[in-house]
Design a protein around this motif. Structure first.
Motif, PDB file in Angstrom:
ATOM      1  N   GLY A 167      22.449 -14.112   4.664  1.00  0.00           N
ATOM      2  CA  GLY A 167      22.922 -14.199   6.052  1.00  0.00           C
ATOM      3  C   GLY A 167      22.600 -12.984   6.886  1.00  0.00           C
ATOM      4  N   ILE A 168      21.586 -12.204   6.472  1.00  0.00           N
ATOM      5  CA  ILE A 168      21.178 -11.003   7.213  1.00  0.00           C
ATOM      6  C   ILE A 168      19.821 -11.259   7.845  1.00  0.00           C
ATOM      7  N   ASP A 169      19.696 -10.983   9.124  1.00  0.00           N
ATOM      8  CA  ASP A 169      18.430 -11.181   9.832  1.00  0.00           C
ATOM      9  C   ASP A 169      17.769  -9.822  10.068  1.00  0.00           C
ATOM     10  N   VAL A 170      16.584  -9.633   9.509  1.00  0.00           N
ATOM     11  CA  VAL A 170      15.810  -8.407   9.738  1.00  0.00           C
ATOM     12  C   VAL A 170      14.876  -8.679  10.912  1.00  0.00           C
ATOM     13  N   ILE A 171      15.102  -7.986  12.021  1.00  0.00           N
ATOM     14  CA  ILE A 171      14.408  -8.288  13.275  1.00  0.00           C
ATOM     15  C   ILE A 171      13.459  -7.152  13.636  1.00  0.00           C
ATOM     16  N   ASN A 172      12.202  -7.501  13.775  1.00  0.00           N
ATOM     17  CA  ASN A 172      11.191  -6.550  14.233  1.00  0.00           C
ATOM     18  C   ASN A 172      11.228  -6.517  15.752  1.00  0.00           C
ATOM     19  N   VAL A 173      11.668  -5.406  16.322  1.00  0.00           N
ATOM     20  CA  VAL A 173      11.783  -5.308  17.778  1.00  0.00           C
ATOM     21  C   VAL A 173      10.485  -4.878  18.442  1.00  0.00           C
ATOM     22  N   ARG A 174       9.444  -4.754  17.635  1.00  0.00           N
ATOM     23  CA  ARG A 174       8.089  -4.520  18.155  1.00  0.00           C
ATOM     24  C   ARG A 174       7.988  -3.276  19.038  1.00  0.00           C
ATOM     25  N   GLY A 175       8.360  -2.159  18.470  1.00  0.00           N
ATOM     26  CA  GLY A 175       8.260  -0.920  19.234  1.00  0.00           C
ATOM     27  C   GLY A 175       9.609  -0.225  19.280  1.00  0.00           C
ATOM     28  N   LEU A 176       9.784   0.595  20.252  1.00  0.00           N
ATOM     29  CA  LEU A 176      11.011   1.385  20.342  1.00  0.00           C
ATOM     30  C   LEU A 176      11.941   0.862  21.432  1.00  0.00           C
ATOM     31  N   SER A 177      12.254  -0.432  21.366  1.00  0.00           N
ATOM     32  CA  SER A 177      13.158  -1.012  22.360  1.00  0.00           C
ATOM     33  C   SER A 177      14.553  -1.219  21.776  1.00  0.00           C
ATOM     34  N   PHE A 178      14.911  -0.350  20.811  1.00  0.00           N
ATOM     35  CA  PHE A 178      16.211  -0.487  20.167  1.00  0.00           C
ATOM     36  C   PHE A 178      17.350  -0.533  21.183  1.00  0.00           C
ATOM     37  N   LYS A 179      17.276   0.332  22.182  1.00  0.00           N
ATOM     38  CA  LYS A 179      18.394   0.426  23.118  1.00  0.00           C
ATOM     39  C   LYS A 179      18.617  -0.871  23.881  1.00  0.00           C
ATOM     40  N   ARG A 180      17.534  -1.611  24.162  1.00  0.00           N
ATOM     41  CA  ARG A 180      17.697  -2.893  24.852  1.00  0.00           C
ATOM     42  C   ARG A 180      18.501  -3.865  23.992  1.00  0.00           C
ATOM     43  N   PHE A 181      18.170  -3.896  22.705  1.00  0.00           N
ATOM     44  CA  PHE A 181      18.904  -4.789  21.799  1.00  0.00           C
ATOM     45  C   PHE A 181      20.325  -4.281  21.571  1.00  0.00           C
ATOM     46  N   LEU A 182      20.507  -2.978  21.545  1.00  0.00           N
ATOM     47  CA  LEU A 182      21.844  -2.429  21.323  1.00  0.00           C
ATOM     48  C   LEU A 182      22.743  -2.639  22.529  1.00  0.00           C
ATOM     49  N   ASP A 183      22.150  -2.767  23.726  1.00  0.00           N
ATOM     50  CA  ASP A 183      22.950  -3.146  24.891  1.00  0.00           C
ATOM     51  C   ASP A 183      23.626  -4.502  24.642  1.00  0.00           C
ATOM     52  N   ILE A 184      22.887  -5.397  23.995  1.00  0.00           N
ATOM     53  CA  ILE A 184      23.443  -6.712  23.650  1.00  0.00           C
ATOM     54  C   ILE A 184      24.474  -6.571  22.533  1.00  0.00           C
ATOM     55  N   ALA A 185      24.136  -5.794  21.496  1.00  0.00           N
ATOM     56  CA  ALA A 185      25.020  -5.652  20.340  1.00  0.00           C
ATOM     57  C   ALA A 185      26.382  -5.085  20.728  1.00  0.00           C
ATOM     58  N   GLN A 186      26.412  -4.203  21.719  1.00  0.00           N
ATOM     59  CA  GLN A 186      27.684  -3.629  22.156  1.00  0.00           C
ATOM     60  C   GLN A 186      28.652  -4.688  22.683  1.00  0.00           C
ATOM     61  N   LEU A 187      28.110  -5.756  23.226  1.00  0.00           N
ATOM     62  CA  LEU A 187      28.957  -6.810  23.790  1.00  0.00           C
ATOM     63  C   LEU A 187      29.368  -7.846  22.747  1.00  0.00           C
ATOM     64  N   LEU A 188      28.886  -7.659  21.510  1.00  0.00           N
ATOM     65  CA  LEU A 188      29.182  -8.623  20.432  1.00  0.00           C
ATOM     66  C   LEU A 188      29.805  -7.872  19.259  1.00  0.00           C
ATOM     67  N   PRO A 189      31.056  -7.436  19.386  1.00  0.00           N
ATOM     68  CA  PRO A 189      31.669  -6.594  18.350  1.00  0.00           C
ATOM     69  C   PRO A 189      31.803  -7.275  16.994  1.00  0.00           C
ATOM     70  N   GLN A 190      31.716  -8.607  16.968  1.00  0.00           N
ATOM     71  CA  GLN A 190      31.821  -9.314  15.688  1.00  0.00           C
ATOM     72  C   GLN A 190      30.506  -9.303  14.918  1.00  0.00           C
ATOM     73  N   ASN A 191      29.414  -8.861  15.558  1.00  0.00           N
ATOM     74  CA  ASN A 191      28.091  -8.823  14.915  1.00  0.00           C
ATOM     75  C   ASN A 191      27.779  -7.425  14.406  1.00  0.00           C
ATOM     76  N   LEU A 192      27.538  -7.286  13.092  1.00  0.00           N
ATOM     77  CA  LEU A 192      27.148  -5.990  12.527  1.00  0.00           C
ATOM     78  C   LEU A 192      25.657  -5.773  12.740  1.00  0.00           C
ATOM     79  N   VAL A 193      25.284  -4.606  13.288  1.00  0.00           N
ATOM     80  CA  VAL A 193      23.884  -4.298  13.580  1.00  0.00           C
ATOM     81  C   VAL A 193      23.552  -2.907  13.054  1.00  0.00           C
ATOM     82  N   ALA A 194      22.507  -2.841  12.224  1.00  0.00           N
ATOM     83  CA  ALA A 194      22.010  -1.558  11.708  1.00  0.00           C
ATOM     84  C   ALA A 194      20.606  -1.310  12.243  1.00  0.00           C
ATOM     85  N   VAL A 195      20.338  -0.088  12.676  1.00  0.00           N
ATOM     86  CA  VAL A 195      19.013   0.303  13.176  1.00  0.00           C
ATOM     87  C   VAL A 195      18.333   1.184  12.139  1.00  0.00           C
ATOM     88  N   VAL A 196      17.097   0.843  11.800  1.00  0.00           N
ATOM     89  CA  VAL A 196      16.277   1.678  10.914  1.00  0.00           C
ATOM     90  C   VAL A 196      15.143   2.259  11.746  1.00  0.00           C
TER      91      VAL A 196
END
Length: 536
Positions: free
Chosen positions: A407-436
């Motif tokens: 049940g873990i999705d490894v997502i290639n964000v294709r570059g350094l757009s982590f912050k764009r995705f983390l803007d979304i993750a902040q609004l979804l506190p029930q979703n665990l998100v790890a950045v590598v």
């Protein structure tokens, strides 16, 4: 316009509330999250019909929330006098002079607002029969909907019809639209727009003449002669074959649509789906305030989906639209700020996203934003090589299972757009998100500080290699394995560390594929293992 809906005990929703956007509402969620149920509830409240039939004709025990039904049956078997379950759908409308007659507090929120209610409850006329039925609880398997009735009410408690509700809804589902109705309408629209009255008369006369000559064909004459002589055991009248030439059988309904000279039923499903949706929009939007579209992406290629989404947005201007989708393209193009992520009790909106992040995903609509939204556990990586190696880390620490199997999705964000995705993750506190991420020669604490505003949210973690002299993933892998092991894994025979590292940097994806598929034991950098642990 509709302002919100409150649902109790209907299908997947036991207690559910959702506020609506006045323009666009994009409903997403896991399978069985209730996307279609919300569209169904809206249409049901505004029309009194379920799948085109009055609800009272299609009442079923399976319309009730399963837990509610199970608890009611368990209470009966436990000797408790449990009240019969009810279904309630309260649809709230905006306060306007047109909706004033629907205003009242007969709703689950006890709010003095305009709206309509669907209530499925025990019919008092059958209360005696119901009481006899529940006297033998061991025989009760389902809710006895044959003893139920359907009330369609305004919030003031009075009954309504579709004429008394100043809003109409059109549910557009390409898999269920009956084509002939749409084609008839489309042909009529062309005729009304382009043909003069005398031209329509001439076409009608010519079409009828062609139909009249059918019976004069030599083969038909022979067939009818045989039929006239056949023994009749049904009627004393003569039986023959001919084509209906009555007034009701107009030439418009006899035309079969062709696309590039192919009959419609022989073109691809994607083309059929697009045409069905657009025909339905052409037909219904003109007299509907509310447009409900079910998964417009079905059967469509990427470019054709883009065309369809543009047409939907153009045709639905000045109307309130509800769209269910599993497509990130549809979501990104129509706007992340319009997204509603469904849970069992409410919908989570992303309308608090920064404007520049919304614009970012709208312009680069290929990003898999829905994967992050829908996944309860995600690992964000910079590229395909990182994605493969992280999957190998999970396999090594979870009995050979791929992350997706856990049940873990490894997502290639294709570059350094982590912050764009983390803007979304902040609004979804029930979703665990790890950045590598790589340290790129910086101290790990400085890299993590760069994301401090995001890691303040307990559901977000950032993982980076500690040693700044090993800047990226490939040197980090080399550090913990050494030249001999990496040569063996990669099928190489480099004699110097520099040559091997240079090869790994220039062939990142090839090396990652070799690592992913290798049968040899491989040591993994700690920060990768920490990332997997963080979402496991």
């Amino acid at each position: 316009m509709l302002s919100k809906v409150v649902i109790q005990n209907y299908r997947t929703f036991r207690k559910f509330k959702l506020d609506f956007d006045t323009e666009m509402n994009i409903l997403v969620g896991d399978n069985d999250a209730g996307k279609s149920t919300i569209l169904e509830a809206i249409e049901l409240s505004l029309t009194g019909k379920l799948r085109g039939r009055p609800l009272y004709q299609d009442l079923s025990p399976y319309l009730f929330h399963q837990d509610v039904a199970s608890e009611w049956i368990a209470a009966l078997k436990g000797g408790h006098a449990a009240p019969p379950p009810e279904i309630i759908i309260d649809l709230f409308l905006e306060s306007t002079p047109e909706t004033a007659a629907l205003k009242g507090s007969n709703n689950l929120l006890k709010a003095d607002e305009p709206g309509v209610r669907i209530r499925v409850a025990l019919n008092p006329d059958y209360e005696a029969e119901y009481k006899e039925f529940v006297k033998q609880p061991d025989k009760v398997r389902l809710i006895p909907t044959e003893y139920y009735k359907v009330d369609w009410l305004a919030f003031d408690g009075n009954g309504v019809t579709f004429r008394s509700i100043p809003a109409t809804a059109s549910l557009i589902d390409a898999s269920n639209i009956h084509l002939q109705s749409g084609v008839d309408y489309y042909m009529k629209h062309i005729i009304d727009s382009y043909l003069k009255a005398d031209e329509r008369v001439k076409l009608t006369r010519a079409y009828r003449s062609l139909r009249e000559t059918f019976a004069q064909d030599e083969s038909i004459v022979k067939i009818n002669s045989a039929l006239r002589g056949a023994p009749s055991d049904v009627s004393d009248r003569e039986l023959t074959l001919n084509i209906d030439v009555s007034q009701k059988s107009s030439w418009e309904s006899g035309i079969v649509p062709h696309l590039d000279d192919l009959p419609f039923q022989f073109v691809g499903k994607g083309e059929q789906s697009t045409l069905k949706i657009l025909l339905a929009l052409n037909k219904k939007v003109n007299d509907a305030h509310i447009v409900l579209v079910e998964e417009p992406e079905n059967h469509l290629s990427f470019p054709n989906l883009g065309k369809l989404v543009k047409k939907i947005s153009e045709k639905c201007k000045d109307r309130q639209v509800f769209i269910t989708t599993h497509s990130s393209f549809v979501l990104n193009k129509l706007g992340l700020d319009k997204l509603v992520l469904l849970s069992k009790a409410e919908g989570v909106r992303l309308d608090r996203l920064p404007v520049d992040t919304q614009d970012y995903f709208r312009k680069l609509s290929g990003y898999d934003t829905l994967r992050l939204v829908l996944a309860r556990r995600s690992i964000l990586v910079e590229g395909p090589s990182d994605e493969l190696v992280v999957q190998r880390v999970h396999m090594d620490t979870h009995d050979g299972k791929l992350p997706a199997e856990s049940g873990i999705d490894v997502i290639n964000v294709r570059g350094l757009s982590f912050k764009r995705f983390l803007d979304i993750a902040q609004l979804l506190p029930q979703n665990l998100v790890a950045v590598v991420t790589d340290n790129d020669g910086k101290d790990a604490s400085d890299v993590k500080q760069h994301y401090a505003s995001y890691t303040a949210s307990p559901n977000i973690t950032v993982h980076v290699g500690e040693d700044a002299t090993f800047k990226t993933l490939e040197p980090q892998l080399f550090k913990v394995n050494g030249r001999a092991t990496m040569n063996a894994v990669l099928g190489q025979s480099f004699t110097t560390e520099d040559d091997l590292l240079d090869y790994m940097r220039k062939h990142k994806t090839d090396c990652a594929l070799a690592i992913f598929g290798s049968d040899q034991a491989i040591s993994m950098p700690e920060y990768l293992k920490e990332a997997v642990d963080a979402v496991s």
